[in-house]
Design an enzyme around this catalytic site. Structure first.
Site, PDB file in Angstrom:
ATOM      1  N   LYS A  55       0.794  -1.234   0.000  1.00  0.00           N
ATOM      2  CA  LYS A  55       0.000   0.000   0.000  1.00  0.00           C
ATOM      3  C   LYS A  55       0.828   1.287   0.000  1.00  0.00           C
ATOM      4  O   LYS A  55       0.393   2.326   0.502  1.00  0.00           O
ATOM      5  CB  LYS A  55      -1.001   0.037   1.180  1.00  0.00           C
ATOM      6  CG  LYS A  55      -1.804  -1.212   1.388  1.00  0.00           C
ATOM      7  CD  LYS A  55      -2.259  -1.897   0.124  1.00  0.00           C
ATOM      8  CE  LYS A  55      -3.377  -1.250  -0.633  1.00  0.00           C
ATOM      9  NZ  LYS A  55      -3.651  -2.058  -1.885  1.00  0.00           N
ATOM     10  N   THR A  58       2.951   0.969  -4.959  1.00  0.00           N
ATOM     11  CA  THR A  58       3.483  -0.063  -5.852  1.00  0.00           C
ATOM     12  C   THR A  58       2.858   0.038  -7.244  1.00  0.00           C
ATOM     13  O   THR A  58       3.563   0.114  -8.254  1.00  0.00           O
ATOM     14  CB  THR A  58       3.139  -1.475  -5.294  1.00  0.00           C
ATOM     15  OG1 THR A  58       3.142  -1.436  -3.872  1.00  0.00           O
ATOM     16  CG2 THR A  58       4.077  -2.529  -5.825  1.00  0.00           C
ATOM     17  N   HIS A 115       6.996  -7.447  -2.220  1.00  0.00           N
ATOM     18  CA  HIS A 115       6.768  -6.753  -0.948  1.00  0.00           C
ATOM     19  C   HIS A 115       7.746  -7.258   0.117  1.00  0.00           C
ATOM     20  O   HIS A 115       7.619  -6.888   1.292  1.00  0.00           O
ATOM     21  CB  HIS A 115       5.341  -7.007  -0.440  1.00  0.00           C
ATOM     22  CG  HIS A 115       4.273  -6.255  -1.186  1.00  0.00           C
ATOM     23  ND1 HIS A 115       4.436  -4.980  -1.664  1.00  0.00           N
ATOM     24  CD2 HIS A 115       2.993  -6.603  -1.504  1.00  0.00           C
ATOM     25  CE1 HIS A 115       3.314  -4.589  -2.253  1.00  0.00           C
ATOM     26  NE2 HIS A 115       2.438  -5.545  -2.183  1.00  0.00           N
ATOM     27  N   SER A 143      -4.642   2.592   4.487  1.00  0.00           N
ATOM     28  CA  SER A 143      -4.842   1.948   3.193  1.00  0.00           C
ATOM     29  C   SER A 143      -4.822   0.420   3.344  1.00  0.00           C
ATOM     30  O   SER A 143      -5.633  -0.289   2.733  1.00  0.00           O
ATOM     31  CB  SER A 143      -3.745   2.412   2.225  1.00  0.00           C
ATOM     32  OG  SER A 143      -3.915   1.845   0.963  1.00  0.00           O
ATOM     33  N   MET A 261      -8.241   1.371  -5.952  1.00  0.00           N
ATOM     34  CA  MET A 261      -7.851   2.782  -6.068  1.00  0.00           C
ATOM     35  C   MET A 261      -8.838   3.548  -5.183  1.00  0.00           C
ATOM     36  O   MET A 261      -9.863   4.036  -5.656  1.00  0.00           O
ATOM     37  CB  MET A 261      -7.974   3.259  -7.517  1.00  0.00           C
ATOM     38  CG  MET A 261      -7.065   2.538  -8.479  1.00  0.00           C
ATOM     39  SD  MET A 261      -5.382   3.130  -8.324  1.00  0.00           S
ATOM     40  CE  MET A 261      -4.551   1.965  -9.407  1.00  0.00           C
ATOM     41  N   LYS A 263      -8.504   6.255  -2.443  1.00  0.00           N
ATOM     42  CA  LYS A 263      -8.509   7.724  -2.362  1.00  0.00           C
ATOM     43  C   LYS A 263      -7.271   8.320  -3.021  1.00  0.00           C
ATOM     44  O   LYS A 263      -7.324   9.403  -3.573  1.00  0.00           O
ATOM     45  CB  LYS A 263      -8.551   8.178  -0.910  1.00  0.00           C
ATOM     46  CG  LYS A 263      -9.911   8.070  -0.272  1.00  0.00           C
ATOM     47  CD  LYS A 263      -9.992   8.949   0.952  1.00  0.00           C
ATOM     48  CE  LYS A 263     -11.359   8.907   1.592  1.00  0.00           C
ATOM     49  NZ  LYS A 263     -11.350   9.539   2.923  1.00  0.00           N
TER      50      LYS A 263
HETATM   51  S1  PPS Z   1      -0.426  -3.037  -3.251  1.00  0.00           S
HETATM   52  O1  PPS Z   1      -1.668  -3.846  -3.137  1.00  0.00           O
HETATM   53  O2  PPS Z   1       0.414  -3.229  -2.052  1.00  0.00           O
HETATM   54  O3  PPS Z   1       0.309  -3.279  -4.478  1.00  0.00           O
HETATM   55  O4  PPS Z   1      -0.944  -1.534  -3.188  1.00  0.00           O
HETATM   56  P1  PPS Z   1      -0.137  -0.247  -3.669  1.00  0.00           P
HETATM   57  O5  PPS Z   1      -0.300  -0.107  -5.116  1.00  0.00           O
HETATM   58  O6  PPS Z   1       1.216  -0.250  -3.102  1.00  0.00           O
HETATM   59  O7  PPS Z   1      -0.920   0.912  -2.917  1.00  0.00           O
HETATM   60  C1  PPS Z   1      -2.267   1.230  -3.164  1.00  0.00           C
HETATM   61  C2  PPS Z   1      -2.469   2.654  -2.709  1.00  0.00           C
HETATM   62  O8  PPS Z   1      -1.873   3.530  -3.678  1.00  0.00           O
HETATM   63  C3  PPS Z   1      -2.882   4.383  -4.200  1.00  0.00           C
HETATM   64  N1  PPS Z   1      -2.597   4.681  -5.619  1.00  0.00           N
HETATM   65  C4  PPS Z   1      -2.338   5.909  -6.061  1.00  0.00           C
HETATM   66  N2  PPS Z   1      -2.232   7.089  -5.414  1.00  0.00           N
HETATM   67  C5  PPS Z   1      -1.983   8.193  -6.163  1.00  0.00           C
HETATM   68  N3  PPS Z   1      -1.848   8.167  -7.514  1.00  0.00           N
HETATM   69  C6  PPS Z   1      -1.941   6.997  -8.200  1.00  0.00           C
HETATM   70  N4  PPS Z   1      -1.814   6.986  -9.517  1.00  0.00           N
HETATM   71  C7  PPS Z   1      -2.189   5.794  -7.462  1.00  0.00           C
HETATM   72  N5  PPS Z   1      -2.342   4.503  -7.799  1.00  0.00           N
HETATM   73  C8  PPS Z   1      -2.593   3.828  -6.652  1.00  0.00           C
HETATM   74  C9  PPS Z   1      -4.167   3.590  -4.005  1.00  0.00           C
HETATM   75  O9  PPS Z   1      -5.301   4.407  -4.131  1.00  0.00           O
HETATM   76  C10 PPS Z   1      -3.937   3.039  -2.620  1.00  0.00           C
HETATM   77  O10 PPS Z   1      -3.986   4.054  -1.616  1.00  0.00           O
HETATM   78  P2  PPS Z   1      -5.313   4.463  -0.802  1.00  0.00           P
HETATM   79  O11 PPS Z   1      -4.833   5.402   0.263  1.00  0.00           O
HETATM   80  O12 PPS Z   1      -5.894   3.213  -0.224  1.00  0.00           O
HETATM   81  O13 PPS Z   1      -6.221   5.132  -1.782  1.00  0.00           O
END
Ligand code: PPS
Length: 300
Positions: A55, A58, A115, A143, A261, A263
């Site tokens: 989270k 990635t 991870h 998250s 996705m 917030k």
């Molecule tokens: S995972 O399952 O561990 O691979 O998740 P990961 O991708 O690391 O994290 C998911 C969180 O990243 C947010 N996210 C983004 N934030 C901003 N911009 C972009 N483009 C984007 N893409 C993914 C996603 O919304 C999750 O955060 P939260 O706070 O839950 O919204």
């Protein structure tokens, strides 16, 4: 959520895993049970690893790197879901191909997600290029809580106060956030590691995308940079089924409970932490991170 990608999984519901310790790191049992296969897997010299605590950005980074490798070609980046374009090294689950099965079928240069904390990353990866992304602990915790609620690949989170304590004590899948981020941070100057922060990408995506390009020795045309900035924005990625895990059935990820996705913001923890949780957290954080040179913004 429309399911077209894995029609055979339409009625499938995954059993939630138990946690199992691997070198003192709690992992979903399927991951721990298949560790030997990951350990013996052979990397190629031009593999690129994206290493994160869950989270922490990635999928965002996967999107940026894939767009870069495809020179900003959006059609190419929609060729398959993100978990197939950039497989998850330690992924093992019934009904879906493992990360390793996907990786061995890929053409080079391969990009791979993990991870694992650094001590569990197989040694041959240590000499390859790695992009690490870290996110402040409070937003990561929030998250991760919502992700547990909707994702059957993780144990039941319980209620928020319960999960809050579980996370603080590192009793969650992939272990302690503190150990994870400090572990990678302490090794970053000894290997080819680019260390990025979620909050920095959020603040100035273009600047951080250029850092990635430089690290990958990519010279990008201006219009390609613009495309990458736009296509990797939260607004665009959240509506892209090849990026937002919308291709997985509800029995694995139930996006009616919480969207993958969700917030995409910095500071959402303020909507979840009580005043007393925040005090407890800050005290615990200071004990764990006070002596580290690794500093996050927006923590307090
Ligand atoms: S995972 O399952 O561990 O691979 O998740 P990961 O991708 O690391 O994290 C998911 C969180 O990243 C947010 N996210 C983004 N934030 C901003 N911009 C972009 N483009 C984007 N893409 C993914 C996603 O919304 C999750 O955060 P939260 O706070 O839950 O919204």
């Amino acid at each position: 959520m429309e399911l077209e990608y894995h029609p055979e999984l339409r009625d499938f519901t995954l059993r939630r895993p138990q946690l199992k310790l691997l070198e003192d790191v709690p992992l979903p049992d399927r991951v721990a049970d298949n560790w030997e296969m990951v350990k013996n897997f052979q990397a190629k010299p031009d593999d690129l690893l994206i290493a994160t605590y869950p989270k922490s950005g990635t999928t965002w980074t996967q999107g940026i790197v894939d767009l870069m490798n495809q020179n900003g070609d959006v059609k190419m980046c929609k060729r398959a879901p993100v978990y197939e374009r950039i497989p998850f090294l330690e992924f093992f689950q019934e009904m879906l191909p493992s990360g390793i099965e996907l990786i061995v079928k890929m053409a080079s240069p391969r990009v791979i997600k993990t991870h694992f904390p650094i001590q569990l990353v197989p040694k041959y990866f240590w000499e390859q290029d790695t992009i690490v992304v870290a996110r402040n602990a409070k937003d990561t915790l929030v998250s991760y809580f919502h992700f547990h609620r909707m994702n059957h690949r993780l144990p039941e989170p319980g209620y928020w106060p319960e999960f809050f304590q579980t996370f603080l004590h590192g009793q969650v899948s992939w272990g302690s956030w503190y150990d994870h981020v400090k572990g990678w941070w302490e090794e970053k100057d000894k290997h080819r590691i680019l260390f990025l922060f979620y909050e920095d990408i959020k603040e100035n995506p273009r600047r951080e995308i250029l850092k990635v390009a430089e690290f990958m020795e990519n010279v990008l045309e201006e219009d390609v940079i613009e495309k990458i900035v736009h296509l990797s924005s939260f607004k665009v990625m959240k509506d892209n089924p090849m990026a937002n895990y919308g291709t997985l059935p509800m029995g694995i990820m139930d996006q009616n409970i919480s969207r993958f996705m969700r917030k995409g913001e910095v500071g959402d923890w303020k909507n979840h932490f009580t005043v007393s949780q925040n005090e407890d957290f800050d005290e615990h954080y200071e004990r764990q991170m006070g002596h580290s040179s690794l500093k996050f913004r927006n923590v307090l």
